[in-house]
Scaffold this motif. Structure first.
Motif, PDB file in Angstrom:
ATOM      1  N   GLU A  67      66.331  76.828  25.328  1.00 14.59           N
ATOM      2  CA  GLU A  67      67.060  76.182  25.856  1.00 14.59           C
ATOM      3  C   GLU A  67      65.105  75.642  26.382  1.00 14.59           C
ATOM      4  N   LYS A  88      64.284  70.881  26.589  1.00 12.73           N
ATOM      5  CA  LYS A  88      63.920  70.835  27.667  1.00 12.73           C
ATOM      6  C   LYS A  88      62.217  70.126  27.569  1.00 12.73           C
ATOM      7  N   GLU A  94      81.388  72.134  29.739  1.00 12.00           N
ATOM      8  CA  GLU A  94      80.053  72.329  30.240  1.00 12.00           C
ATOM      9  C   GLU A  94      78.593  71.940  28.990  1.00 12.00           C
ATOM     10  N   LEU A 128      75.510  64.656  33.330  1.00 10.70           N
ATOM     11  CA  LEU A 128      74.432  65.056  33.973  1.00 10.70           C
ATOM     12  C   LEU A 128      73.945  65.046  35.042  1.00 10.70           C
ATOM     13  N   ASP A 129      73.933  66.191  35.764  1.00 10.46           N
ATOM     14  CA  ASP A 129      73.413  66.319  37.837  1.00 10.46           C
ATOM     15  C   ASP A 129      72.464  65.953  37.473  1.00 10.46           C
ATOM     16  N   ALA A 166      69.733  66.860  40.095  1.00 10.77           N
ATOM     17  CA  ALA A 166      69.650  68.408  40.586  1.00 10.77           C
ATOM     18  C   ALA A 166      69.370  69.275  39.947  1.00 10.77           C
ATOM     19  N   THR A 167      70.144  69.499  38.538  1.00  6.16           N
ATOM     20  CA  THR A 167      70.858  70.762  37.731  1.00  6.16           C
ATOM     21  C   THR A 167      69.867  70.322  36.323  1.00  6.16           C
ATOM     22  N   ARG A 168      69.368  69.070  35.798  1.00  7.87           N
ATOM     23  CA  ARG A 168      69.192  69.006  35.032  1.00  7.87           C
ATOM     24  C   ARG A 168      68.667  67.865  34.610  1.00  7.87           C
ATOM     25  N   TYR A 224      68.798  63.688  32.408  1.00  6.87           N
ATOM     26  CA  TYR A 224      68.519  63.424  33.188  1.00  6.87           C
ATOM     27  C   TYR A 224      67.635  61.954  32.969  1.00  6.87           C
TER      28      TYR A 224
END
Length: 185
Positions: free
Chosen positions: A17, A21, A94, A127-128, A130-132, A136
């Motif tokens: 992961e 990123k 998810e 996608l949020d 703030a979390t991704r 994003y």
């Protein structure tokens, strides 16, 4: 022994992961050589993790990460991503944004600008930030690239966005170097 096996799965999954990123950020700032390296490292982590028994949702996540790596380096994964998303939307809920992002990247690499733009819009809706934030931002960047009026032309807005992304990336690398120095000390 059972706990050690579980911890190894966690480490490999997290490594994959993190590589994803990193690769997303490299794609956004236009670093193709480093992008390929991090996709290769990420794929190795996915393969290592798949050798360990883990919860089904983790296995699904690894499959999605594999598609992200493939899409990031230009492999055509659109049909596979669409198939997984359609196969069982509740099961892949998810990961739906990542499946669409993999397909959008794939479409962009294969000169399917309109579908890439449409998918990037869907990613932004799913996608949020703030979390991704990495994924994003990549979707935003991809959308801007695909909506340039002339292929290969770069508008001032896109140049500005790329400059901001590069500044953010340099700040992250500086922070990483500082943390490494502190750890060594």
């Amino acid at each position: 022994p059972g706990e050690e096996k579980f911890l190894r799965a966690v480490v490999w999954f997290n490594r994959a992961e993190l590589q994803m990123k990193w690769a997303c950020a490299l794609r956004e700032i236009g670093e193709p050589e480093d992008l390929e390296l991090h996709c290769q490292l990420g794929r190795q982590a996915v393969q290592a993790a798949q050798q360990i028994e883990m919860p089904r949702t983790w296995s699904m996540g690894l499959s999605v990460l594999e598609l992200m790596f493939a899409g990031l380096i230009g492999e055509d994964v659109t049909e596979i991503a669409e198939g997984l998303d359609a196969e069982d939307p509740d099961l892949y809920y998810e990961f739906a944004g990542h499946l669409k992002l993999a397909a959008a990247l794939s479409d962009a690499s294969n000169n399917r600008r309109r579908s890439s733009s449409e998918r990037a819009e869907l990613v932004l809706a799913e996608l949020d930030p703030a979390t991704r934030p990495t994924e994003y931002d990549l979707a935003l960047s991809l959308l801007a690239e695909q909506n340039e009026p002339v292929v290969g032309e770069v508008s001032p807005a896109l140049r500005y966005a790329r400059r901001q992304a590069r500044l953010r990336w340099q700040s992250r690398l500086t922070t990483l170097a500082s943390m490494r120095s502190l750890v060594q000390g």
